[in-house]
Scaffold this active site. Sequence first.
Site, PDB file in Angstrom:
ATOM      1  N   LEU A   8       0.825  -1.216   0.000  1.00 53.56           N
ATOM      2  CA  LEU A   8       0.000   0.000   0.000  1.00 53.56           C
ATOM      3  C   LEU A   8       0.855   1.261   0.000  1.00 53.56           C
ATOM      4  CD1 LEU A   8      -2.767  -1.123   2.541  1.00 53.56           C
ATOM      5  CD2 LEU A   8      -2.732  -1.343   0.038  1.00 53.56           C
ATOM      6  N   ASP A  32       0.291  -5.839   3.531  1.00 59.88           N
ATOM      7  CA  ASP A  32       0.690  -4.604   4.224  1.00 59.88           C
ATOM      8  C   ASP A  32       0.163  -4.682   5.647  1.00 59.88           C
ATOM      9  OD1 ASP A  32       1.566  -1.575   2.702  1.00 59.88           O
ATOM     10  OD2 ASP A  32       1.318  -1.800   4.877  1.00 59.88           O
ATOM     11  N   ARG A  34      -1.956  -2.727   7.026  1.00 58.96           N
ATOM     12  CA  ARG A  34      -3.364  -2.341   7.166  1.00 58.96           C
ATOM     13  C   ARG A  34      -4.144  -2.884   5.975  1.00 58.96           C
ATOM     14  NH1 ARG A  34      -3.561   2.027   3.713  1.00 58.96           N
ATOM     15  NH2 ARG A  34      -1.522   3.019   3.335  1.00 58.96           N
ATOM     16  N   ASP A  49       2.559  -7.967   9.182  1.00 55.04           N
ATOM     17  CA  ASP A  49       3.514  -7.070   9.844  1.00 55.04           C
ATOM     18  C   ASP A  49       4.884  -7.691   9.615  1.00 55.04           C
ATOM     19  OD1 ASP A  49       4.002  -5.888  13.295  1.00 55.04           O
ATOM     20  OD2 ASP A  49       5.306  -5.891  11.522  1.00 55.04           O
ATOM     21  N   TYR A 138      18.284   6.006   7.847  1.00 57.52           N
ATOM     22  CA  TYR A 138      17.797   5.400   6.601  1.00 57.52           C
ATOM     23  C   TYR A 138      18.976   4.914   5.756  1.00 57.52           C
ATOM     24  CZ  TYR A 138      15.196   5.226   2.143  1.00 57.52           C
ATOM     25  OH  TYR A 138      14.616   4.850   0.953  1.00 57.52           O
TER      26      TYR A 138
HETATM   27  C1  VAH Z   1      13.191   9.196   0.516  1.00 64.04           C
HETATM   28  N1  VAH Z   1      11.890   8.783  -1.508  1.00 64.04           N
HETATM   29  O1  VAH Z   1      13.104  10.371   0.242  1.00 64.04           O
HETATM   30  C2  VAH Z   1      12.853   8.194  -0.577  1.00 64.04           C
HETATM   31  C3  VAH Z   1      14.072   7.812  -1.344  1.00 64.04           C
HETATM   32  C4  VAH Z   1      16.061   8.651  -2.579  1.00 64.04           C
HETATM   33  C5  VAH Z   1      14.879   9.023  -1.795  1.00 64.04           C
HETATM   34  O2  VAH Z   1      14.881   6.921  -0.648  1.00 64.04           O
HETATM   35  O3  VAH Z   1      13.544   8.821   1.599  1.00 64.04           O
END
Ligand code: VAH
Length: 313
Positions: A8, A32, A34, A49, A138
């Site tokens: 989703l 997903d 939800r 999950d 990230y």
């Molecule tokens: C983000 N859209 O902004 C994602 C992506 C390269 C950007 O990893 O975190």
Amino acid sequence: KILVTGALGQIGSELVVKLRETYGVENVIGTDIRKAEGIIAEGPFELVDVTDANQVYSVAKKYNVDTVMHLAALLSAKAEENPKLAWHINMGGLVNALETARELNLQFFTPSSIGAFGPTTPKDHTPQDTLQRPTTMYGVNKVSGELLADYYYHRFGVDTRGVRYPGLISHVTLPGGGTTDYAVEIYYEAIKHKTYTSCIAEGTYMDMMYMPDALNAIIQLMEADPNKLKHRNAFNISAISAAPEDFAKSIQKHIPDFKLDYQVDPVKQRIADSWPNSIDSSAATEEWGFKAAYDLDKMTNEMLNKVNMKFVK
Ligand code: VAH
């Protein structure tokens, strides 16, 4: 049969539709955290999950899938707000998906990102193989994910493949919590208000790609001859290198009085400044024929038309 996690999300919601068109509705199981509504609910769908190993494994077993496409994750800005949760979902989910692929001998796809590069990475035409010291949670998740997926290939023979996505632009599902989300919002605001306040500063170049190119890349990579692949996970792929003012200029070709101004979000700007300006996609082109079809103006033309149709009364 393909199991998609994060069905989703911004990528998942369009990938499931594309895969069902390509391989048949009953062969693509969307999952997903939800319930699905709309078109995704028109085919097999399960609540999963990804941080629960049993849920991932049991759905893969129940449908006797041969492929997992793991997309469930928190994006960069959201991950920076809640790094511990991001590790739990992004790495916990990935390990569970990889373990399922190992135990059931499945082909495996998961995306990395330009976010896997950091401030000490060469910023222009960033090479396929280069220094990766990202300064965001990230980015740490994405580099770890690349290494983990490579490990499952070399150690257990799992057929893992992946790409490093640039910012993805689409008109079906809004992205949530990404640093490149501005590049989607700008089209909606251009149609609704003919003006947009960018949270990313003028002159901040990042790689971008229109969603159709992103989806075609997955199918092309997963169907590629494995003997031709020198790399496995995290192929650099990009279509466009642009800053906010480039989007404005492209939009103004259709909406001449569109206005762009700036109110920089320091968290997102710090993330964006740590990423490349433009990455080199030549390895993907050489090893599996990657070629983007949309440049900035072609994408703008289609995005404005599609977004406009959403608001036409
Ligand atoms: C983000 N859209 O902004 C994602 C992506 C390269 C950007 O990893 O975190």
